[in-house]
Design an enzyme around this catalytic site. Structure first.
Site, PDB file in Angstrom:
ATOM      1  N   ASP A 117       0.818  -1.226   0.000  1.00  0.00           N
ATOM      2  CA  ASP A 117       0.000   0.000   0.000  1.00  0.00           C
ATOM      3  C   ASP A 117       0.850   1.275   0.000  1.00  0.00           C
ATOM      4  OD1 ASP A 117       0.785  -0.709   2.572  1.00  0.00           O
ATOM      5  OD2 ASP A 117      -0.949   0.226   3.524  1.00  0.00           O
ATOM      6  N   THR A 119       4.017   1.789  -1.229  1.00  0.00           N
ATOM      7  CA  THR A 119       4.626   1.982  -2.551  1.00  0.00           C
ATOM      8  C   THR A 119       3.568   2.379  -3.576  1.00  0.00           C
ATOM      9  OG1 THR A 119       6.205   0.279  -1.937  1.00  0.00           O
ATOM     10  CG2 THR A 119       6.110   0.832  -4.260  1.00  0.00           C
ATOM     11  N   THR A 140       2.810  -8.256  -0.776  1.00  0.00           N
ATOM     12  CA  THR A 140       2.962  -8.075   0.667  1.00  0.00           C
ATOM     13  C   THR A 140       2.502  -9.356   1.339  1.00  0.00           C
ATOM     14  OG1 THR A 140       2.095  -7.050   2.694  1.00  0.00           O
ATOM     15  CG2 THR A 140       0.717  -6.800   0.756  1.00  0.00           C
ATOM     16  N   ASP A 142       1.107  -9.432   3.959  1.00  0.00           N
ATOM     17  CA  ASP A 142      -0.118  -9.103   4.720  1.00  0.00           C
ATOM     18  C   ASP A 142      -1.404  -9.388   3.939  1.00  0.00           C
ATOM     19  OD1 ASP A 142       1.767  -8.144   6.485  1.00  0.00           O
ATOM     20  OD2 ASP A 142       1.480  -6.048   5.947  1.00  0.00           O
ATOM     21  N   GLU A 237      -0.323  -9.729  14.964  1.00  0.00           N
ATOM     22  CA  GLU A 237       0.373  -8.633  15.660  1.00  0.00           C
ATOM     23  C   GLU A 237      -0.534  -7.423  15.870  1.00  0.00           C
ATOM     24  OE1 GLU A 237       3.696  -7.324  13.260  1.00  0.00           O
ATOM     25  OE2 GLU A 237       2.442  -6.956  11.508  1.00  0.00           O
ATOM     26  N   ILE A 287      10.961 -14.221   9.950  1.00  0.00           N
ATOM     27  CA  ILE A 287      11.057 -15.558   9.333  1.00  0.00           C
ATOM     28  C   ILE A 287       9.946 -15.697   8.286  1.00  0.00           C
ATOM     29  CG2 ILE A 287      10.630 -18.022   9.844  1.00  0.00           C
ATOM     30  CD1 ILE A 287      12.158 -17.529  12.477  1.00  0.00           C
ATOM     31  N   GLN A 288       8.811 -15.024   8.562  1.00  0.00           N
ATOM     32  CA  GLN A 288       7.667 -15.103   7.641  1.00  0.00           C
ATOM     33  C   GLN A 288       7.948 -14.416   6.305  1.00  0.00           C
ATOM     34  OE1 GLN A 288       3.885 -14.272  10.307  1.00  0.00           O
ATOM     35  NE2 GLN A 288       5.752 -13.550  11.282  1.00  0.00           N
TER      36      GLN A 288
HETATM   37  O1  F6P Z   1       4.000  -5.260   5.700  1.00  0.00           O
HETATM   38  C1  F6P Z   1       4.790  -6.374   5.865  1.00  0.00           C
HETATM   39  C2  F6P Z   1       5.298  -6.470   7.290  1.00  0.00           C
HETATM   40  O2  F6P Z   1       6.086  -7.642   7.402  1.00  0.00           O
HETATM   41  C3  F6P Z   1       4.192  -6.453   8.346  1.00  0.00           C
HETATM   42  O3  F6P Z   1       3.521  -7.659   8.464  1.00  0.00           O
HETATM   43  C4  F6P Z   1       5.002  -6.056   9.570  1.00  0.00           C
HETATM   44  O4  F6P Z   1       4.196  -5.404  10.521  1.00  0.00           O
HETATM   45  C5  F6P Z   1       6.018  -5.094   9.008  1.00  0.00           C
HETATM   46  O5  F6P Z   1       6.114  -5.356   7.613  1.00  0.00           O
HETATM   47  C6  F6P Z   1       7.392  -5.209   9.629  1.00  0.00           C
HETATM   48  O6  F6P Z   1       8.172  -4.212   9.069  1.00  0.00           O
HETATM   49  P1  F6P Z   1       9.738  -4.102   9.276  1.00  0.00           P
HETATM   50  O7  F6P Z   1      10.364  -5.009   8.266  1.00  0.00           O
HETATM   51  O8  F6P Z   1      10.013  -2.679   9.025  1.00  0.00           O
HETATM   52  O9  F6P Z   1      10.042  -4.543  10.681  1.00  0.00           O
END
Ligand code: F6P
Length: 362
Positions: A117, A119, A140, A142, A237, A287-288
């Protein structure tokens, strides 16, 4: 001069980005004979003029590789960019005019922007300021972009979480513990709920449904009452207690969004404070986002990459490649930035979870 297109990957990385870069490069070069310029580190590379030539040999072996060969940055907001001054201080500047000038210098037939979103909204602003030859590819973990049913990276993240949940099942059962696993997803519960369904979790807390702690505790008591003395709890989260706020580690500033974290531990502390059950928390974190993309993401990345080149060829700028009801389509970029795609609390996914007894806390 030959026709040239550009590609950049912006925001947080995810598995599958390299697959998009590869598909764009191969299709643009082989089908249209276009040159392909890779812009390094998202919009940062446009500001700093850091480019790399992409061709069949630079994208070889790229499909299964995680991350992005172009680099990415989620601090590269061209409209609030951290500029290092000669005395070492950092000031936030709007560098969009210089980015637009650099884009004009590149003289691209089209720019393919692979992002989430953030970018996409920068791209939208550039389009409004005259850089109209932009098309998008949604990525993403997400999966929260309204324009598309699936974003690149999401399915791989789910696979990783499901593997983790499966491992937690066996140790949870051996020790009769409640295992809390916190997953990413920002303000959307797609990773959490999809993984809870696929991983056989017992409780799942998502941002779209504020949870009542008593309902969560009741779920454990019910299980214990049936003689089952362990439970798996998946916590997004962005999960919030009824009337409460998000669990935030770092507040937002002009260059970046707030950083979420701690929602899992918050639940674990609540369970420990109110019951005798033994609780452990696992935070899966980045890790995700790491490692090799799953087959679905490799395929999606390839389809999106080819579609993005097609959009440039057709002059269908201002659109993103998208999947809708299983079909590859083009959607206006506004659709990707207008609002987040969230789980419908009354929708089929939630009803399915409730139908098999997963406690959602509300
Ligand atoms: O938007 C992807 C994401 O991995 C989210 O799930 C997470 O809240 C955020 O980015 C973590 O961002 P960063 O890599 O800046 O810690």
């Amino acid at each position: 001069m030959s026709t040239r297109i550009g590609i950049l990957t912006g925001g947080g990385d995810c598995p599958g980005l390299n697959g998009v870069i590869r598909a764009v490069t191969l299709h643009a070069r082989q089908t249209y004979g276009w040159e392909v310029v890779g812009i390094r580190n998202g919009f940062e590379g446009l500001y700093e003029e850091e480019y790399v030539d992409l061709n069949a040999s630079t994208v070889q072996h790229l499909l299964p590789r995680g991350g992005t060969m172009l680099g990415s940055s989620n601090r590269a907001n061209p409209f609030a960019y951290p500029v290092k001054l000669p005395d070492g201080r950092v000031e936030i500047h709007d560098v969009s005019t210089r980015c637009l000038a650099n884009l004009a210098k590149l003289d691209l037939h089209g720019l393919i922007v692979v992002g989430g979103d953030g970018t996409m909204s920068f791209s939208q602003k550039f389009i409004q300021r005259g850089a109209t030859r932009i098309v998008g590819v949604p990525k993403t973990i997400d999966n929260d972009l309204e324009a598309t049913d699936y974003t690149v990276g999401f399915q791989t993240a789910v696979e990783i979480v499901v593997q983790a949940i499966e491992r937690l099942h066996t140790t949870a059962e051996s020790h009769e513990r409640i295992m809390v696993v916190e997953v990413m997803g920002r303000y959307a519960g797609w990773i959490a709920l999809t993984s809870a369904l696929a991983g056989g979790a017992h409780v799942c807390l998502i941002p779209e449904i504020e949870y009542d702690p008593d309902r969560v505790l009741e779920a454990f008591h019910r299980r214990h009452g049936r003689g089952v003395s362990y439970s798996i709890v998946v916590v997004a989260e962005g999960a919030k207690q009824k009337g409460g706020g998000h669990s935030v580690i770092t507040a937002a500033d002009p260059t970046k969004q707030e950083k979420l974290g701690g929602a899992g531990q918050r639940i674990a502390d609540m369970i420990s404070a109110k019951t005798e059950y033994e609780v452990r928390t696992t935070v899966l974190g980045h890790i995700q986002r790491g490692g090799s993309p799953c087959a679905f993401d490799r395929e999606l990345a390839t389809r999106f990459g080819v579609k993005a080149v097609e959009l440039v060829a057709e002059g269908k700028f201002g659109h993103v490649a998208a999947i809708e009801h299983g079909k590859l389509v083009a959607k206006p970029i506004e659709k990707a930035v207008k609002k987040l795609k969230l789980i419908d609390p009354a929708g089929e996914l939630v009803r399915t979870a409730k139908g098999i007894g997963i406690e959602l806390g509300g």
